[in-house]
Design an enzyme around this catalytic site. Structure first.
Site, PDB file in Angstrom:
ATOM      1  N   THR A   1       4.919   2.266   6.236  1.00 12.61           N
ATOM      2  CA  THR A   1       3.506   1.880   6.328  1.00 12.61           C
ATOM      3  C   THR A   1       2.773   2.871   7.215  1.00 12.61           C
ATOM      4  O   THR A   1       3.306   3.297   8.241  1.00 12.61           O
ATOM      5  CB  THR A   1       3.268   0.455   6.892  1.00 12.61           C
ATOM      6  OG1 THR A   1       1.885   0.333   7.264  1.00 12.61           O
ATOM      7  CG2 THR A   1       4.108   0.135   8.109  1.00 12.61           C
ATOM      8  N   ILE A   2       1.566   3.224   6.792  1.00 13.08           N
ATOM      9  CA  ILE A   2       0.765   4.095   7.655  1.00 13.08           C
ATOM     10  C   ILE A   2       0.386   3.356   8.935  1.00 13.08           C
ATOM     11  O   ILE A   2       0.064   3.969   9.931  1.00 13.08           O
ATOM     12  CB  ILE A   2      -0.509   4.618   6.945  1.00 13.08           C
ATOM     13  CG1 ILE A   2      -1.465   3.479   6.580  1.00 13.08           C
ATOM     14  CG2 ILE A   2      -0.173   5.465   5.745  1.00 13.08           C
ATOM     15  CD1 ILE A   2      -2.877   3.964   6.244  1.00 13.08           C
ATOM     16  N   ASP A   3       0.435   2.008   8.901  1.00 13.65           N
ATOM     17  CA  ASP A   3      -0.025   1.224  10.054  1.00 13.65           C
ATOM     18  C   ASP A   3       0.950   1.271  11.234  1.00 13.65           C
ATOM     19  O   ASP A   3       0.578   0.927  12.351  1.00 13.65           O
ATOM     20  CB  ASP A   3      -0.237  -0.240   9.650  1.00 13.65           C
ATOM     21  CG  ASP A   3      -1.238  -0.406   8.525  1.00 13.65           C
ATOM     22  OD1 ASP A   3      -1.990   0.550   8.267  1.00 13.65           O
ATOM     23  OD2 ASP A   3      -1.262  -1.484   7.908  1.00 13.65           O
TER      24      ASP A   3
ATOM     25  N   GLY B   1       0.853  -1.195   0.000  1.00 12.07           N
ATOM     26  CA  GLY B   1       0.000   0.000   0.000  1.00 12.07           C
ATOM     27  C   GLY B   1       0.889   1.244   0.000  1.00 12.07           C
ATOM     28  O   GLY B   1       1.866   1.288   0.744  1.00 12.07           O
TER      29      GLY B   1
ATOM     30  N   GLU C   1       5.499  -4.878   5.881  1.00 13.48           N
ATOM     31  CA  GLU C   1       5.793  -6.271   6.271  1.00 13.48           C
ATOM     32  C   GLU C   1       5.871  -7.219   5.072  1.00 13.48           C
ATOM     33  O   GLU C   1       6.721  -8.114   5.044  1.00 13.48           O
ATOM     34  CB  GLU C   1       4.760  -6.795   7.279  1.00 13.48           C
ATOM     35  CG  GLU C   1       3.324  -6.542   6.868  1.00 13.48           C
ATOM     36  CD  GLU C   1       2.305  -7.511   7.493  1.00 13.48           C
ATOM     37  OE1 GLU C   1       1.145  -7.120   7.576  1.00 13.48           O
ATOM     38  OE2 GLU C   1       2.673  -8.632   7.867  1.00 13.48           O
TER      39      GLU C   1
ATOM     40  N   ARG D   1      -4.090   7.689   3.271  1.00 15.95           N
ATOM     41  CA  ARG D   1      -2.826   7.345   2.614  1.00 15.95           C
ATOM     42  C   ARG D   1      -2.425   8.333   1.529  1.00 15.95           C
ATOM     43  O   ARG D   1      -1.315   8.256   1.006  1.00 15.95           O
ATOM     44  CB  ARG D   1      -2.955   5.960   1.955  1.00 15.95           C
ATOM     45  CG  ARG D   1      -2.819   4.864   2.928  1.00 15.95           C
ATOM     46  CD  ARG D   1      -2.586   3.498   2.380  1.00 15.95           C
ATOM     47  NE  ARG D   1      -2.690   3.246   0.992  1.00 15.95           N
ATOM     48  CZ  ARG D   1      -3.125   2.087   0.484  1.00 15.95           C
ATOM     49  NH1 ARG D   1      -3.525   1.131   1.307  1.00 15.95           N
ATOM     50  NH2 ARG D   1      -3.142   1.884  -0.801  1.00 15.95           N
TER      51      ARG D   1
ATOM     52  N   ARG E   1     -25.824  13.338  17.881  1.00 16.36           N
ATOM     53  CA  ARG E   1     -25.623  11.993  17.336  1.00 16.36           C
ATOM     54  C   ARG E   1     -24.332  11.384  17.866  1.00 16.36           C
ATOM     55  O   ARG E   1     -23.403  12.118  18.210  1.00 16.36           O
ATOM     56  CB  ARG E   1     -25.428  12.069  15.818  1.00 16.36           C
ATOM     57  CG  ARG E   1     -26.655  12.281  15.034  1.00 16.36           C
ATOM     58  CD  ARG E   1     -26.270  12.470  13.577  1.00 16.36           C
ATOM     59  NE  ARG E   1     -27.463  12.578  12.762  1.00 16.36           N
ATOM     60  CZ  ARG E   1     -27.509  13.206  11.599  1.00 16.36           C
ATOM     61  NH1 ARG E   1     -26.424  13.781  11.110  1.00 16.36           N
ATOM     62  NH2 ARG E   1     -28.621  13.244  10.911  1.00 16.36           N
TER      63      ARG E   1
ATOM     64  N   GLU F   1     -10.177  -0.580  11.711  1.00 17.27           N
ATOM     65  CA  GLU F   1     -10.864  -1.512  10.797  1.00 17.27           C
ATOM     66  C   GLU F   1     -10.736  -2.975  11.247  1.00 17.27           C
ATOM     67  O   GLU F   1     -11.574  -3.804  10.914  1.00 17.27           O
ATOM     68  CB  GLU F   1     -10.312  -1.358   9.377  1.00 17.27           C
ATOM     69  CG  GLU F   1      -8.817  -1.646   9.291  1.00 17.27           C
ATOM     70  CD  GLU F   1      -8.221  -1.436   7.904  1.00 17.27           C
ATOM     71  OE1 GLU F   1      -8.945  -1.061   6.969  1.00 17.27           O
ATOM     72  OE2 GLU F   1      -6.997  -1.644   7.769  1.00 17.27           O
TER      73      GLU F   1
HETATM   74  O1  F6P Z   1      -1.186  -1.626   5.150  1.00 17.45           O
HETATM   75  C1  F6P Z   1      -1.655  -0.386   4.779  1.00 17.45           C
HETATM   76  C2  F6P Z   1      -3.121  -0.431   4.547  1.00 17.45           C
HETATM   77  O2  F6P Z   1      -3.487   0.888   4.219  1.00 17.45           O
HETATM   78  C3  F6P Z   1      -3.968  -0.989   5.690  1.00 17.45           C
HETATM   79  O3  F6P Z   1      -4.128  -0.081   6.735  1.00 17.45           O
HETATM   80  C4  F6P Z   1      -5.239  -1.356   4.962  1.00 17.45           C
HETATM   81  O4  F6P Z   1      -5.957  -2.386   5.587  1.00 17.45           O
HETATM   82  C5  F6P Z   1      -4.736  -1.814   3.643  1.00 17.45           C
HETATM   83  O5  F6P Z   1      -3.483  -1.229   3.439  1.00 17.45           O
HETATM   84  C6  F6P Z   1      -5.645  -1.456   2.487  1.00 17.45           C
HETATM   85  O6  F6P Z   1      -5.139  -2.008   1.343  1.00 17.45           O
HETATM   86  P1  F6P Z   1      -5.604  -1.698  -0.145  1.00 17.45           P
HETATM   87  O7  F6P Z   1      -4.778  -0.555  -0.626  1.00 17.45           O
HETATM   88  O8  F6P Z   1      -5.267  -2.949  -0.873  1.00 17.45           O
HETATM   89  O9  F6P Z   1      -7.043  -1.355  -0.105  1.00 17.45           O
END
Ligand code: F6P
Length: 341
Positions: A125-127, A10, A103, A274, A162, A221
């Site tokens: 990675t943004i994660d 990603g 990863e 992203r 809400r 998520e």
């Molecule tokens: O690993 C980065 C990430 O943005 C995750 O946070 C997310 O679940 C996934 O990639 C989304 O992937 P794609 O770009 O395949 O939709």
């Protein structure tokens, strides 16, 4: 020396800053030549290349995405894939590779390094879920985007009385949810590492409404209720075996409406997290990673990954960064519970 560069997995803000730093220092300090590989590991696998030099990296520091393109291609899962990568690298006269990825991309780099491919890794990675580095670039930008969204959601939540649920990315790690939720003053933060109790969540929502404020729930998520399961978009897996996550935000909003009688809505931030220009923190980190990665290539210190430890950029074996995911420790989650409800 001829150095190949690729970006896989990603995309995230800061990839171009790494490419620029690698090329600029590689050319000026070491007299290296560069070749860009298109679309992650697909490039070396299919011999898809693009010119890469000082000219190509001019002006790309603030640009999101990656000028090289990206994909989730996994040569290790393709029959004869590793051999094809090696043959193509040899045919193109590539002496060393800089692989920029998370990863999965760095997992492939680890496998290739084990069979003698000269590769240096750069963690992105943004994660923020790679081990051996305190932060990956892209994370800070994603957190800031999510924080800004939460700030905006507070005012509309209060106008309409809400509950607003914000679903953020992070796959199996709750770092984005934790940091964005804390920075944005969320009333509840739910992360994959800590399955949640719906009764407790409903209790927090109700107490928030009782104090005449509208609750904001940040949910990662990959979060799931204690007696539920991971919500995915379809059953298809990518080349690295990952399902597409998302759905927990909607599920939660419906459960909140059913249990509290109050209106609830969901915002799924998705790929907005992203895209676009990196923050100053990510530009600096990505640039420093790039500078140190090309030093590792010059030192022929292959099979290594650059990493941030404290304020220093160090080198660690690739395998150390990819062995296990860096998830949110229970103690970090315990800290933020003070603000729930
Ligand atoms: O690993 C980065 C990430 O943005 C995750 O946070 C997310 O679940 C996934 O990639 C989304 O992937 P794609 O770009 O395949 O939709």
């Amino acid at each position: 020396m001829r150095v190949g560069v690729l970006t896989g997995g990603g995309d995230c803000p800061g990839l171009n800053a790494v490419i620029r730093a690698v090329v600029r220092k590689g050319v000026s300090d070491y007299g290296f030549e560069f070749i860009g590989f298109r679309d992650g590991w697909k490039g070396p696998l299919e011999a898809m290349t693009t010119p890469l030099g000082v000219h190509e990296v001019r002006g790309i520091l603030p640009r999101g995405g990656t000028i090289l393109g990206s994909s989730r291609t996994n040569p290790v899962s393709v029959d004869g894939g590793v051999a094809r990568v090696r043959t193509n690298l040899e045919a193109l006269g590539v002496d060393a590779l800089v692989a920029i990825g998370g990863e999965d991309t760095l997992g492939v780099a680890t496998a290739l390094a084990a069979v003698g491919v000269a590769v240096v890794g750069v963690p992105k990675t943004i994660d923020n879920d790679l081990s051996a580095t305190d932060y990956t670039f892209g994370f800070d930008t994603a957190v800031n985007i999510a924080m800004e969204a939460i700030d905006r959601l507070h005012t509309t939540a209060e106008s309409h009385h809400r509950a607003l649920v914000v679903e953020v990315m992070g796959r199996h790690a709750g770092w984005i949810a934790l940091h964005a939720g804390l920075a944005g003053g969320a009333n509840i933060i739910l992360i994959p590492e800590q399955p949640f109790d719906l009764d407790e969540v409903v209790g927090w929502i109700e107490s928030r409404f009782e104090s005449h404020y509208a609750p904001i729930v940040v949910v990662a998520e990959g979060a799931q209720p204690r007696d539920g399961s991971l919500l995915t978009q379809g059953v298809e897996l990518d080349a690295f075996g990952h399902p597409r996550l998302s759905g927990i935000g909607d599920w939660l909003a419906k459960a909140i409406e059913a249990r509290t009688g109050k209106e609830a809505r969901t915002t799924v931030l998705g790929h907005i997290q992203r895209g676009g220009t990196p923050t100053a923190f990510d530009r600096v980190l990505a640039t420093r990673f790039g500078l140190h990665a090309i030093d590792a290539v010059a030192d022929k210190d292959f099979g290594m990954m650059v990493a941030l430890q404290g304020t220093d950029i160090v080198r660690v074996p690739l395998a150390e960064g990819t062995r296990e995911l860096k998830t949110v420790p229970a103690s970090r989650y315990a800290e933020v519970r003070t603000f729930f409800g």
